[in-house]
Design an enzyme around this catalytic site. Structure first.
Site, mmCIF file in Angstrom:
data_model
loop_
_atom_site.group_PDB
_atom_site.id
_atom_site.type_symbol
_atom_site.label_atom_id
_atom_site.label_comp_id
_atom_site.label_asym_id
_atom_site.label_seq_id
_atom_site.Cartn_x
_atom_site.Cartn_y
_atom_site.Cartn_z
ATOM 1 N N CYS A 429 0.827 -1.213 0.000
ATOM 2 C CA CYS A 429 0.000 0.000 0.000
ATOM 3 C C CYS A 429 0.860 1.262 0.000
ATOM 4 O O CYS A 429 1.404 1.622 -1.036
ATOM 5 C CB CYS A 429 -0.995 -0.036 1.157
ATOM 6 S SG CYS A 429 -2.437 0.962 0.785
ATOM 7 N N HIS A 556 -3.384 -4.715 0.271
ATOM 8 C CA HIS A 556 -2.776 -5.285 1.483
ATOM 9 C C HIS A 556 -2.805 -6.811 1.387
ATOM 10 O O HIS A 556 -3.789 -7.438 1.797
ATOM 11 C CB HIS A 556 -3.555 -4.843 2.724
ATOM 12 C CG HIS A 556 -3.402 -3.400 3.046
ATOM 13 N ND1 HIS A 556 -2.426 -2.929 3.899
ATOM 14 C CD2 HIS A 556 -4.083 -2.309 2.622
ATOM 15 C CE1 HIS A 556 -2.524 -1.611 3.994
ATOM 16 N NE2 HIS A 556 -3.522 -1.214 3.233
ATOM 17 N N GLU A 558 -1.420 -8.853 3.127
ATOM 18 C CA GLU A 558 -1.373 -9.496 4.451
ATOM 19 C C GLU A 558 -2.748 -9.901 4.967
ATOM 20 O O GLU A 558 -2.868 -10.805 5.789
ATOM 21 C CB GLU A 558 -0.670 -8.587 5.470
ATOM 22 C CG GLU A 558 -1.410 -7.305 5.866
ATOM 23 C CD GLU A 558 -1.111 -6.103 4.965
ATOM 24 O OE1 GLU A 558 -0.761 -6.317 3.792
ATOM 25 O OE2 GLU A 558 -1.253 -4.956 5.435
HETATM 26 N N1 GLN Z 1 -1.849 6.852 2.744
HETATM 27 C C1 GLN Z 1 -1.958 6.110 1.541
HETATM 28 C C2 GLN Z 1 -3.306 6.292 0.873
HETATM 29 O O1 GLN Z 1 -4.251 6.717 1.472
HETATM 30 C C3 GLN Z 1 -1.691 4.634 1.787
HETATM 31 C C4 GLN Z 1 -2.715 4.005 2.672
HETATM 32 C C5 GLN Z 1 -2.260 2.691 3.252
HETATM 33 O O2 GLN Z 1 -1.089 2.374 3.252
HETATM 34 N N2 GLN Z 1 -3.173 1.926 3.797
HETATM 35 O O3 GLN Z 1 -3.448 6.019 -0.295
#
Ligand code: GLN
Length: 581
Positions: A429, A556, A558
Site C-alpha cells: 500500500c 494489502h 497481508e
Molecule cells: N496513505 C496512503 C493512501 O491513502 C496509503 C494508505 C495505506 O497504506 N493503507 O493512499
C-alpha cells in the site's frame, strides 16, 4: 445486504456439517425443548427481522480484563468445533461507541483489519479469519455504535409504532437480531461470540443482558477467560478470578467454562479453588498458559479435552476435533533450523500491534517453507536522522501501509537501499506508493516526484483520483476486495499462477497512469492492473534478472493470509529472502 457467503462452497460446507450433526446424533431432549419453546422473554420483536434460528447454538466468550487474548481463545474454540465438521460462525462484539474501527488510531486500537466487503473492523476479525480460513464481513463485528445507530434510525422511521424505546428490550433485541442474522444467513451450527471489554464494566452490560436472554431461549453456553497472576513463591492467585465470576453472576450469567490465563500451566490447588468458589465443574476449567506460539492454542485445548467437553455441555455426542494437519504445521515450524531476518520499516514500529497481520503473514511462511523468521523493527524516523541499514542484518525488507508524511523520507531511503543492494523487498500500500516515488526520483530523474498526500509538487505521481473528497473521513477510500488482471509472465503472474485475482484495499491515493509509460520505459513492470475501467496500478515489480525480488502491491496482501493457506505474495517474498540468507 446480499450475503457473499451464499455460494456453492457454502452449501458443500453445509452438507458436510449436516452429515456431521447426523453422525453425532441429536441434542438431548432438554435442549430441543429449550429451542422450541416460544418464550418471548422480555422481547419486543416489533421491529426486528430475525427470529431465533432453530439449530444454532451460541458460545459466548467473556473476560475478566482486556489483553488476555480472548480473541485467540475465541478463534481456537471455533477452530475446535469447525474441525469436527460443524458449520461454525464467529462474531466480535466491541462495546465502544464507534460504529466501526476505521477512524480509530492504531496507537489506541492496533491494526484496522479490512474484510473482503470493505469493512474496517477490529483486529480480532483477522485472528478469526486466520484460524478458520473463512471470509468474514461487517455483520461479524457488532459495536455499540452500530447497534445504537440502528435503533435510533428505526425510531426516527417510526418502526416502533409509538412505543417508548428502551435499552431493554429494544437495544437488546437489536443485539440478538444481529446474532440471529449471522446464524440464519450462514445456516450455522455454532456461533462463537466474543464479548469485548471487561465483565463488570458499564460498557458491555447490555451485551451481557442480550446474551443472557439468548441463553434463556436457545442453547447457549458461557466461557469466561480469567487472569491468574503468579506472585511471589510462584503461587497462582485466584481471588481476582473469583470476583470477576461474581460480577458475571450479578449479570445473571453462570459460566460453564473458565479459561485460566496464566504464565505456567494451572496447578491443582488453583483449579480446585476456582471450581469451588466459582461453581464451575472441575473438569471445565481449562488452562491457557503461555505457550509462545499462538497457533498452538487449539492444540493445548485439545490436550485438555476441551473439544469433547463443549459438545458434552450442549448435550451432543462426543466427537473429537481433528487438527492433525494443523499440528504437523506447528511441528514443522518448531523443527525448522534456518533463520532469516525481515526488517519492517514503520512509523508505529514501537507499536507492533499496528502491523499484526503482516507479522502473521510472515509466520504462516515459517511452517510452509520450514524456516524461522525473526522480525527486526526499524523506525523510519531514525532512518531520516541518518541511521544506516546494514546488508548483513536483514535478509528482506517490508515497507508497510501508513497514512501521513511522518517518516516517509526514511522509508524511501530504506527502499533505495534494498533496490540498490539486491535485498528482497515487499511494499504494501503506502510501501507501493513510496517504491514508485523512489524509482521516479532516482531512476527516472523526476527529482521532485511525490504524493499529493504529503506535499504539492510538479510531479505528483501518486495523487487523488478526480472526484475524491478528502473532507469525508473514510468515505472515499478504496476499500475491500477489488479484482485485478495480471500480465502474463510477470512476477505477479509467477506469484499467483493466475491471470485474475482479487485482494483487499484500504487507501485513498493512486498511482497516476499518465506516468505509466515513463516508468515502463525505465524498466518498471506493472504486473497487476485493476479490472475496472480505471485500470489502476495494483502491483509494481522489477525484472528478476535486475533484482532478486522487488515487488510492491497497492493492496494489502497481508489481510488474506491464513495459517493453513499463506499469502502467495508473502511466500514468494520469504522464499527470496531465505535464498539470499
Ligand atoms: N496513505 C496512503 C493512501 O491513502 C496509503 C494508505 C495505506 O497504506 N493503507 O493512499
Amino acid at each position: 445486504m446480499k450475503h457473499r457467503l451464499r455460494s456453492a462452497k457454502l452449501s458443500r460446507v453445509r452438507g458436510r456439517a449436516r452429515k456431521a450433526a447426523k453422525i453425532r446424533g441429536k441434542e438431548k431432549k432438554t435442549h430441543s425443548k429449550a429451542v422450541s419453546s416460544k418464550s418471548s422473554h422480555k422481547s419486543s420483536r416489533i421491529a426486528n427481522k430475525f427470529p431465533p434460528v432453530k439449530k444454532a447454538r451460541y458460545l459466548f466468550v467473556t473476560g475478566s480484563m482486556s489483553g488476555l487474548g480472548k480473541g485467540l481463545v475465541t478463534a481456537s474454540i471455533a477452530k475446535l468445533l469447525q474441525s469436527q465438521g460443524f458449520n461454525v460462525s464467529i462474531a466480535k462484539i466491541d462495546p465502544y461507541i464507534n460504529v466501526d474501527a476505521g477512524t480509530m488510531s492504531p496507537f489506541e486500537h492496533g491494526e484496522v483489519f479490512v474484510t473482503a466487503d470493505g469493512y474496517e473492523g477490529d483486529q480480532d476479525l483477522g485472528t478469526y479469519e486466520r484460524f478458520l480460513d473463512k471470509n468474514l464481513n461487517r455483520a461479524h463485528n457488532i459495536t455499540t455504535g452500530r447497534i445504537f445507530s440502528q435503533v435510533i434510525a428505526k425510531e426516527r422511521e417510526g418502526k416502533y409504532l409509538g412505543k417508548t424505546v428502551q435499552p431493554i428490550p429494544h437495544i437488546t433485541d437489536e443485539i440478538k437480531d444481529a446474532l440471529h442474522s449471522i446464524a440464519q444467513r450462514e445456516n450455522a451450527d455454532f456461533v462463537v461470540v466474543e464479548i469485548g471489554g471487561t465483565v463488570g464494566d458499564i460498557e458491555n452490560q447490555l451485551f451481557l443482558e442480550a446474551a443472557k436472554q439468548i441463553a434463556f431461549e436457545e442453547p447457549a453456553k458461557f466461557v469466561h477467560v480469567v487472569y491468574i497472576p503468579e506472585l511471589t513463591l510462584k503461587e497462582q492467585k485466584t481471588k481476582m478470578a473469583q470476583h470477576s465470576v461474581r460480577s458475571l453472576q450479578s449479570a445473571g450469567i453462570d459460566p460453564n467454562f473458565l479459561i485460566a490465563r496464566s504464565e505456567n500451566p494451572l496447578g491443582e490447588e488453583a483449579r480446585r479453588k476456582l471450581a469451588l468458589f466459582c461453581n464451575v465443574k472441575y473438569s471445565n476449567i481449562i488452562s491457557s498458559h503461555n505457550v509462545g506460539d499462538t497457533y498452538k492454542m487449539p492444540l493445548v485445548f485439545i490436550e485438555q479435552n476441551f473439544d469433547k467437553l463443549i459438545l458434552e455441555e450442549f448435550g451432543l455426542k462426543n466427537g473429537r476435533a481433528n487438527l492433525d494437519s494443523w499440528r504437523r504445521a506447528v511441528e514443522r515450524k518448531e523443527r525448522a533450523q534456518k533463520k532469516i531476518t525481515i526488517g519492517i520499516v514503520g512509523k508505529y514500529s514501537r507499536l507492533q500491534d499496528s502491523y499484526v497481520s503482516i507479522v502473521h503473514a510472515l509466520r504462516h511462511c515459517e511452517h510452509t517453507l520450514g524456516i524461522r523468521i525473526n522480525v527486526e523493527w526499524i523506525d523510519s524516523e531514525r532512518l531520516e536522522e541518518g541511521l544506516m541499514l546494514d546488508n548483513t542484518q536483514i535478509d528482506g525488507l517490508i515497507v508497510p501501509g501508513g497514512f501521513g508524511n511522518r517518516g516517509v523520507e526514511g522509508k524511501i531511503c530504506a527502499i533505495r537501499y534494498a533496490r540498490e543492494n539486491g535485498i528482497p523487498f515487499l511494499g504494501l500500500c503506502l510501501g507501493f506508493q513510496l517504491a514508485a516515488i523512489e524509482y521516479a526520483r532516482d531512476v527516472l530523474g523526476l527529482k521532485d516526484a511525490n504524493s499529493t498526500e504529503f506535499t504539492k509538487t510538479k510531479n505528483p505521481i501518486i495523487y487523488l483520483l478526480p472526484g475524491q473528497d478528502l473532507n469525508k473521513l473514510g468515505a472515499t477510500m478504496r476499500l475491500g476486495n477489488c479484482p485485478f488482471t495480471i500480465k502474463k509472465k510477470s512476477l505477479t503472474h509467477k506469484i499467483y499462477g493466475k491471470l485474475l485475482m482479487g485482494e483487499r484495499h484500504r487507501h485513498r491515493y493512486e498511482f497516476d497512469n499518465r506516468y505509466k509509460k515513463r516508468f515502463e520505459a525505465g524498466g518498471m513492470i506493472f504486473g497487476g492492473i485493476s479490472a475496472d475501467k480505471l485500470r489502476l496500478a495494483e502491483t509494481l515489480e522489477l525484472p528478476q534478472d535486475k533484482h532478486p525480488f522487488f515487488f510492491a502491491t497497492q493492496y494489502h496482501a497481508e489481510f488474506t493470509s491464513r495459517f493453513e493457506r499463506p499469502s502467495p505474495v508473502f511466500l514468494a517474498f520469504a522464499k527470496a529472502a531465505a535464498e539470499k540468507a
